[in-house]
Motif scaffolding. Structure first.
Motif, PDB file in Angstrom:
ATOM      1  N   ASP A 260       0.829  -1.205   0.000  1.00 18.87           N
ATOM      2  CA  ASP A 260       0.000   0.000   0.000  1.00 18.87           C
ATOM      3  C   ASP A 260       0.864   1.255   0.000  1.00 18.87           C
ATOM      4  OD1 ASP A 260      -2.205  -1.630   0.027  1.00 18.87           O
ATOM      5  OD2 ASP A 260      -2.785  -1.184   2.097  1.00 18.87           O
ATOM      6  N   LEU A 261       1.940   1.226   0.764  1.00 16.31           N
ATOM      7  CA  LEU A 261       2.842   2.374   0.827  1.00 16.31           C
ATOM      8  C   LEU A 261       3.487   2.640  -0.537  1.00 16.31           C
ATOM      9  CD1 LEU A 261       4.210   4.547   2.559  1.00 16.31           C
ATOM     10  CD2 LEU A 261       6.011   2.876   3.028  1.00 16.31           C
ATOM     11  N   LEU A 262       3.965   1.600  -1.192  1.00 20.05           N
ATOM     12  CA  LEU A 262       4.587   1.774  -2.509  1.00 20.05           C
ATOM     13  C   LEU A 262       3.577   2.234  -3.559  1.00 20.05           C
ATOM     14  CD1 LEU A 262       7.191  -1.079  -3.136  1.00 20.05           C
ATOM     15  CD2 LEU A 262       7.536   1.379  -3.309  1.00 20.05           C
ATOM     16  N   LEU A 263       2.395   1.662  -3.535  1.00 20.56           N
ATOM     17  CA  LEU A 263       1.364   2.081  -4.495  1.00 20.56           C
ATOM     18  C   LEU A 263       0.937   3.527  -4.244  1.00 20.56           C
ATOM     19  CD1 LEU A 263      -0.839  -1.135  -4.646  1.00 20.56           C
ATOM     20  CD2 LEU A 263       0.521  -0.177  -6.517  1.00 20.56           C
ATOM     21  N   GLY A 264       0.722   3.862  -2.980  1.00 22.77           N
ATOM     22  CA  GLY A 264       0.324   5.231  -2.644  1.00 22.77           C
ATOM     23  C   GLY A 264       1.413   6.243  -2.988  1.00 22.77           C
ATOM     24  N   ALA A 265       2.659   5.898  -2.679  1.00 18.51           N
ATOM     25  CA  ALA A 265       3.772   6.800  -2.999  1.00 18.51           C
ATOM     26  C   ALA A 265       3.932   6.950  -4.508  1.00 18.51           C
ATOM     27  CB  ALA A 265       5.060   6.278  -2.375  1.00 18.51           C
ATOM     28  N   SER A 266       3.713   5.882  -5.246  1.00 16.97           N
ATOM     29  CA  SER A 266       3.816   5.943  -6.708  1.00 16.97           C
ATOM     30  C   SER A 266       2.740   6.856  -7.292  1.00 16.97           C
ATOM     31  CB  SER A 266       3.694   4.544  -7.323  1.00 16.97           C
ATOM     32  OG  SER A 266       4.782   3.736  -6.943  1.00 16.97           O
ATOM     33  N   ALA A 267       1.517   6.700  -6.813  1.00 19.91           N
ATOM     34  CA  ALA A 267       0.427   7.558  -7.287  1.00 19.91           C
ATOM     35  C   ALA A 267       0.702   9.011  -6.930  1.00 19.91           C
ATOM     36  CB  ALA A 267      -0.907   7.106  -6.687  1.00 19.91           C
ATOM     37  N   ALA A 268       1.152   9.251  -5.703  1.00 20.28           N
ATOM     38  CA  ALA A 268       1.439  10.621  -5.265  1.00 20.28           C
ATOM     39  C   ALA A 268       2.578  11.238  -6.076  1.00 20.28           C
ATOM     40  CB  ALA A 268       1.778  10.635  -3.775  1.00 20.28           C
ATOM     41  N   ALA A 269       3.623  10.473  -6.329  1.00 20.59           N
ATOM     42  CA  ALA A 269       4.763  10.992  -7.101  1.00 20.59           C
ATOM     43  C   ALA A 269       4.351  11.326  -8.533  1.00 20.59           C
ATOM     44  CB  ALA A 269       5.906   9.980  -7.097  1.00 20.59           C
TER      45      ALA A 269
ATOM     46  N   ALA B  64      -1.757   2.731 -10.144  1.00 19.23           N
ATOM     47  CA  ALA B  64      -1.394   2.553  -8.732  1.00 19.23           C
ATOM     48  C   ALA B  64      -2.633   2.610  -7.845  1.00 19.23           C
ATOM     49  CB  ALA B  64      -0.379   3.614  -8.319  1.00 19.23           C
ATOM     50  N   LEU B  65      -3.524   3.541  -8.127  1.00 15.97           N
ATOM     51  CA  LEU B  65      -4.760   3.641  -7.342  1.00 15.97           C
ATOM     52  C   LEU B  65      -5.652   2.421  -7.552  1.00 15.97           C
ATOM     53  CD1 LEU B  65      -5.488   7.445  -7.800  1.00 15.97           C
ATOM     54  CD2 LEU B  65      -4.642   6.279  -5.738  1.00 15.97           C
ATOM     55  N   LEU B  66      -5.628   1.876  -8.763  1.00 20.41           N
ATOM     56  CA  LEU B  66      -6.370   0.637  -9.028  1.00 20.41           C
ATOM     57  C   LEU B  66      -5.837  -0.490  -8.149  1.00 20.41           C
ATOM     58  CD1 LEU B  66      -8.417  -0.983 -10.756  1.00 20.41           C
ATOM     59  CD2 LEU B  66      -6.526  -1.441 -12.330  1.00 20.41           C
ATOM     60  N   GLY B  67      -4.507  -0.559  -8.021  1.00 23.86           N
ATOM     61  CA  GLY B  67      -3.913  -1.574  -7.157  1.00 23.86           C
ATOM     62  C   GLY B  67      -4.314  -1.415  -5.700  1.00 23.86           C
TER      63      GLY B  67
ATOM     64  N   SER C  58      -6.642  -7.647  -4.402  1.00 20.80           N
ATOM     65  CA  SER C  58      -6.436  -9.077  -4.604  1.00 20.80           C
ATOM     66  C   SER C  58      -5.097  -9.265  -5.308  1.00 20.80           C
ATOM     67  CB  SER C  58      -7.557  -9.662  -5.473  1.00 20.80           C
ATOM     68  OG  SER C  58      -7.436  -9.193  -6.807  1.00 20.80           O
ATOM     69  N   THR C  59      -4.645 -10.478  -5.353  1.00 22.29           N
ATOM     70  CA  THR C  59      -3.387 -10.771  -6.028  1.00 22.29           C
ATOM     71  C   THR C  59      -3.488 -10.414  -7.507  1.00 22.29           C
ATOM     72  OG1 THR C  59      -2.925 -12.540  -4.459  1.00 22.29           O
ATOM     73  CG2 THR C  59      -1.700 -12.573  -6.526  1.00 22.29           C
ATOM     74  N   LEU C  60      -4.609 -10.758  -8.130  1.00 25.76           N
ATOM     75  CA  LEU C  60      -4.806 -10.423  -9.539  1.00 25.76           C
ATOM     76  C   LEU C  60      -4.814  -8.908  -9.745  1.00 25.76           C
ATOM     77  CD1 LEU C  60      -5.416 -11.230 -12.472  1.00 25.76           C
ATOM     78  CD2 LEU C  60      -7.856 -11.202 -11.851  1.00 25.76           C
ATOM     79  N   GLY C  61      -5.512  -8.193  -8.893  1.00 23.86           N
ATOM     80  CA  GLY C  61      -5.568  -6.735  -9.005  1.00 23.86           C
ATOM     81  C   GLY C  61      -4.198  -6.107  -8.869  1.00 23.86           C
ATOM     82  N   LEU C  62      -3.427  -6.580  -7.897  1.00 27.16           N
ATOM     83  CA  LEU C  62      -2.079  -6.052  -7.705  1.00 27.16           C
ATOM     84  C   LEU C  62      -1.194  -6.366  -8.906  1.00 27.16           C
ATOM     85  CD1 LEU C  62      -0.045  -4.604  -5.895  1.00 27.16           C
ATOM     86  CD2 LEU C  62       0.558  -6.848  -4.970  1.00 27.16           C
ATOM     87  N   ARG C  63      -1.286  -7.585  -9.398  1.00 28.48           N
ATOM     88  CA  ARG C  63      -0.466  -7.971 -10.560  1.00 28.48           C
ATOM     89  C   ARG C  63      -0.790  -7.123 -11.791  1.00 28.48           C
ATOM     90  NH1 ARG C  63       3.331 -11.569 -10.051  1.00 28.48           N
ATOM     91  NH2 ARG C  63       2.756 -13.180  -8.641  1.00 28.48           N
ATOM     92  N   LEU C  64      -2.072  -6.980 -12.069  1.00 26.65           N
ATOM     93  CA  LEU C  64      -2.464  -6.200 -13.244  1.00 26.65           C
ATOM     94  C   LEU C  64      -2.067  -4.737 -13.106  1.00 26.65           C
ATOM     95  CD1 LEU C  64      -5.944  -7.721 -14.138  1.00 26.65           C
ATOM     96  CD2 LEU C  64      -3.762  -8.063 -15.313  1.00 26.65           C
TER      97      LEU C  64
END
Length: 163
Positions: free
Chosen positions: A11-20, A57-60, A65-71
């Motif tokens: 969550d931290l990496l996805l959130g930071a990626s979206a924010a960046a 990133a926000l979709l992730g 789910s594992t599929l959602g994160l992978r996609l």
């Protein structure tokens, strides 16, 4: 959920990626609307790629789910690659041409319709040769390139940690 779990770091990496990615867009808009740095077609294509990475990133974050994160991370990785290629093309090829007319970037932006829907964000107002700008002596496209590399690395890490 316990602190320090894999999902927390994800969550931290996805959130930071979206924010960046959104911060990069905001920086471009400040440059344009406050400092009158007019964008070319390749510049606005870079903006679109940053928006798409933020959306992935926000979709992730939303599709838990594992599929959602992978996609979402595969999309982020592919988009970061597109951003790297576009930034390099902008610097080494497009910036040396007098016109961005009918280039891939111009066609993508026209086909998306975003240049008409949100012209203050996605319309090109300068040629690639005229739109060259620097921040601290470094060309804008190299700042974008560095961020695309970091976003790609974050996506790669997310893909690797789920194995």
């Amino acid at each position: 959920m316990r602190r320090g779990t894999r999902r927390d770091s994800t969550d931290l990496l996805l959130g930071a990626s979206a924010a960046a990615a959104l911060a990069a867009l905001a920086s471009a808009l400040v440059s344009q609307h406050v400092f009158d740095v007019l964008p070319c077609a390749w510049c606005v294509l870079l903006r679109l790629i940053f928006v798409a990475i933020a959306a992935a990133a926000l979709l992730g974050l939303a599709w838990r789910s594992t599929l959602g994160l992978r996609l979402s991370t595969l999309a982020m990785l592919a988009l970061a690659g597109c951003g790297i290629a576009a930034a390099l093309w902008l610097h080494f090829v497009a910036a040396k041409s007098a016109s961005c007319n009918l280039t891939l970037a111009d066609r993508v932006m026209t086909a998306s319709g975003l240049d008409g829907l949100l012209p203050q964000v996605f319309a090109a107002y300068a040629s690639c040769a005229d739109a060259q700008a620097t921040l601290f002596g470094v060309a804008y496209e190299f700042w974008a390139l560095a961020l695309f590399v970091l976003l790609g690395a974050a996506a790669w890490r997310l893909l690797r940690q789920r194995r």
